[in-house]
Design a protein around this motif. Structure first.
Motif, PDB file in Angstrom:
ATOM      1  N   PRO A   7       0.802  -1.239   0.000  1.00 48.45           N
ATOM      2  CA  PRO A   7       0.000   0.000   0.000  1.00 48.45           C
ATOM      3  C   PRO A   7       0.829   1.280   0.000  1.00 48.45           C
ATOM      4  N   THR A   8       2.115   1.203   0.379  1.00 42.46           N
ATOM      5  CA  THR A   8       2.928   2.418   0.397  1.00 42.46           C
ATOM      6  C   THR A   8       3.415   2.814  -0.983  1.00 42.46           C
ATOM      7  N   TRP A   9       3.377   1.886  -1.945  1.00 42.23           N
ATOM      8  CA  TRP A   9       3.898   2.247  -3.262  1.00 42.23           C
ATOM      9  C   TRP A   9       3.015   1.810  -4.415  1.00 42.23           C
ATOM     10  N   ALA A  10       2.104   0.895  -4.209  1.00 49.32           N
ATOM     11  CA  ALA A  10       1.236   0.423  -5.297  1.00 49.32           C
ATOM     12  C   ALA A  10      -0.156   1.024  -5.110  1.00 49.32           C
ATOM     13  N   ALA A  11      -0.393   2.145  -5.763  1.00 49.23           N
ATOM     14  CA  ALA A  11      -1.627   2.900  -5.559  1.00 49.23           C
ATOM     15  C   ALA A  11      -2.883   2.070  -5.825  1.00 49.23           C
ATOM     16  N   GLY A  12      -2.799   1.123  -6.738  1.00 47.20           N
ATOM     17  CA  GLY A  12      -3.954   0.288  -7.031  1.00 47.20           C
ATOM     18  C   GLY A  12      -4.339  -0.606  -5.877  1.00 47.20           C
ATOM     19  N   LEU A  13      -3.437  -0.738  -4.900  1.00 51.74           N
ATOM     20  CA  LEU A  13      -3.696  -1.569  -3.725  1.00 51.74           C
ATOM     21  C   LEU A  13      -3.687  -0.719  -2.460  1.00 51.74           C
ATOM     22  N   ALA A  14      -3.924   0.558  -2.623  1.00 51.38           N
ATOM     23  CA  ALA A  14      -3.733   1.497  -1.528  1.00 51.38           C
ATOM     24  C   ALA A  14      -4.677   1.282  -0.352  1.00 51.38           C
ATOM     25  N   ALA A  15      -5.803   0.643  -0.573  1.00 54.30           N
ATOM     26  CA  ALA A  15      -6.762   0.496   0.520  1.00 54.30           C
ATOM     27  C   ALA A  15      -6.395  -0.615   1.481  1.00 54.30           C
ATOM     28  N   GLY A  16      -5.393  -1.405   1.172  1.00 52.51           N
ATOM     29  CA  GLY A  16      -4.975  -2.447   2.092  1.00 52.51           C
ATOM     30  C   GLY A  16      -4.927  -3.809   1.439  1.00 52.51           C
ATOM     31  N   VAL A  17      -4.165  -4.680   2.073  1.00 53.94           N
ATOM     32  CA  VAL A  17      -3.936  -6.017   1.547  1.00 53.94           C
ATOM     33  C   VAL A  17      -4.080  -7.011   2.695  1.00 53.94           C
ATOM     34  N   ARG A  18      -4.712  -8.136   2.430  1.00 55.31           N
ATOM     35  CA  ARG A  18      -4.763  -9.209   3.409  1.00 55.31           C
ATOM     36  C   ARG A  18      -4.414 -10.519   2.719  1.00 55.31           C
ATOM     37  N   ARG A  19      -3.912 -11.468   3.473  1.00 53.72           N
ATOM     38  CA  ARG A  19      -3.535 -12.772   2.928  1.00 53.72           C
ATOM     39  C   ARG A  19      -4.737 -13.705   2.900  1.00 53.72           C
ATOM     40  N   ASP A  20      -4.759 -14.531   1.847  1.00 54.40           N
ATOM     41  CA  ASP A  20      -5.726 -15.623   1.743  1.00 54.40           C
ATOM     42  C   ASP A  20      -4.961 -16.791   1.144  1.00 54.40           C
ATOM     43  N   GLY A  21      -4.333 -17.607   1.997  1.00 51.03           N
ATOM     44  CA  GLY A  21      -3.465 -18.681   1.518  1.00 51.03           C
ATOM     45  C   GLY A  21      -2.247 -18.090   0.845  1.00 51.03           C
ATOM     46  N   ASP A  22      -1.980 -18.524  -0.405  1.00 49.98           N
ATOM     47  CA  ASP A  22      -0.819 -18.002  -1.132  1.00 49.98           C
ATOM     48  C   ASP A  22      -1.143 -16.741  -1.916  1.00 49.98           C
ATOM     49  N   ALA A  23      -2.379 -16.278  -1.800  1.00 56.23           N
ATOM     50  CA  ALA A  23      -2.804 -15.087  -2.539  1.00 56.23           C
ATOM     51  C   ALA A  23      -2.930 -13.900  -1.597  1.00 56.23           C
ATOM     52  N   LEU A  24      -2.873 -12.723  -2.197  1.00 58.27           N
ATOM     53  CA  LEU A  24      -3.147 -11.493  -1.486  1.00 58.27           C
ATOM     54  C   LEU A  24      -4.471 -10.961  -2.005  1.00 58.27           C
ATOM     55  N   VAL A  25      -5.321 -10.536  -1.114  1.00 64.14           N
ATOM     56  CA  VAL A  25      -6.591  -9.933  -1.504  1.00 64.14           C
ATOM     57  C   VAL A  25      -6.459  -8.453  -1.209  1.00 64.14           C
ATOM     58  N   ALA A  26      -6.696  -7.641  -2.217  1.00 65.43           N
ATOM     59  CA  ALA A  26      -6.489  -6.204  -2.074  1.00 65.43           C
ATOM     60  C   ALA A  26      -7.727  -5.440  -2.503  1.00 65.43           C
ATOM     61  N   GLU A  27      -7.974  -4.359  -1.796  1.00 61.05           N
ATOM     62  CA  GLU A  27      -9.013  -3.426  -2.214  1.00 61.05           C
ATOM     63  C   GLU A  27      -8.370  -2.478  -3.213  1.00 61.05           C
ATOM     64  N   SER A  28      -8.951  -2.414  -4.382  1.00 61.12           N
ATOM     65  CA  SER A  28      -8.406  -1.555  -5.433  1.00 61.12           C
ATOM     66  C   SER A  28      -9.495  -0.607  -5.906  1.00 61.12           C
ATOM     67  N   PRO A  29      -9.148   0.373  -6.730  1.00 61.66           N
ATOM     68  CA  PRO A  29     -10.173   1.256  -7.287  1.00 61.66           C
ATOM     69  C   PRO A  29     -11.225   0.497  -8.107  1.00 61.66           C
ATOM     70  N   MET A  30     -10.871  -0.726  -8.579  1.00 66.00           N
ATOM     71  CA  MET A  30     -11.809  -1.525  -9.370  1.00 66.00           C
ATOM     72  C   MET A  30     -12.650  -2.450  -8.509  1.00 66.00           C
ATOM     73  N   GLY A  31     -12.382  -2.500  -7.215  1.00 63.31           N
ATOM     74  CA  GLY A  31     -13.017  -3.448  -6.311  1.00 63.31           C
ATOM     75  C   GLY A  31     -11.965  -4.424  -5.803  1.00 63.31           C
ATOM     76  N   GLU A  32     -12.424  -5.508  -5.210  1.00 57.96           N
ATOM     77  CA  GLU A  32     -11.488  -6.479  -4.645  1.00 57.96           C
ATOM     78  C   GLU A  32     -10.778  -7.260  -5.752  1.00 57.96           C
ATOM     79  N   VAL A  33      -9.455  -7.322  -5.651  1.00 57.27           N
ATOM     80  CA  VAL A  33      -8.644  -8.075  -6.611  1.00 57.27           C
ATOM     81  C   VAL A  33      -7.799  -9.089  -5.846  1.00 57.27           C
ATOM     82  N   ILE A  34      -7.422 -10.152  -6.544  1.00 61.21           N
ATOM     83  CA  ILE A  34      -6.563 -11.176  -5.963  1.00 61.21           C
ATOM     84  C   ILE A  34      -5.220 -11.107  -6.669  1.00 61.21           C
ATOM     85  N   VAL A  35      -4.153 -11.044  -5.867  1.00 59.08           N
ATOM     86  CA  VAL A  35      -2.804 -10.905  -6.403  1.00 59.08           C
ATOM     87  C   VAL A  35      -1.998 -12.132  -5.999  1.00 59.08           C
ATOM     88  N   ARG A  36      -1.362 -12.760  -6.977  1.00 59.47           N
ATOM     89  CA  ARG A  36      -0.480 -13.896  -6.707  1.00 59.47           C
ATOM     90  C   ARG A  36       0.891 -13.592  -7.286  1.00 59.47           C
TER      91      ARG A  36
END
Length: 133
Positions: free
Chosen positions: A31-60
């Motif tokens: 969240p300090t450098w990736a504006a698309g994930l600025a609302a926060g990131v949480r873990r879900d197994g090996d994935a990261l779930v992030a709030e983005s301007p587009m809604g919730e996204v999953i990052v692997r």
């Protein structure tokens, strides 16, 4: 059909590639450098779930590695998966972070806006790593 464009955007950071990789790979720092994930990131197994301007996204991200590879797939809210090549490589002045942006199905204006957003993120990464805003 037109050929999909790619742009390789980069920033040089006056810090070792290992240090930049460690910082960028830490989900707590996203969240300090990736504006698309600025609302926060949480873990879900090996994935990261992030709030983005587009809604919730999953990052692997690629598994941790000694090569500076931070490639990551982002699953958008509509289920589309976008592959994002991202590398941290050595540079005479420290390290260079290279992000490849692909046009996919974006219009030229959307692609330009996407590239501009990535450039802002790379500048923010440099500022976060160096402590210089």
């Amino acid at each position: 059909m037109t050929e999909m464009q790619s742009r390789h955007l980069s920033v040089v950071i006056p810090a070792s590639a290992a240090d930049v990789y460690a910082f960028a790979a830490d989900p707590e720092n996203l969240p300090t450098w990736a504006a698309g994930l600025a609302a926060g990131v949480r873990r879900d197994g090996d994935a990261l779930v992030a709030e983005s301007p587009m809604g919730e996204v999953i990052v692997r991200f690629a598994p941790p590695n000694p090569y500076g590879i931070l490639d990551h797939d982002v699953t958008l809210p509509d289920g589309m998966v976008v592959a994002n090549p991202l590398r941290v490589i050595g540079h005479p002045d420290g390290s260079e972070v290279v992000f490849t942006v692909r046009q996919r199905d974006l219009t030229d204006d959307e692609f330009a806006a996407d590239c501009a957003a990535v450039e802002r993120d790379l500048v923010a990464l440099r500022a976060a790593v160096t402590g210089k805003a």
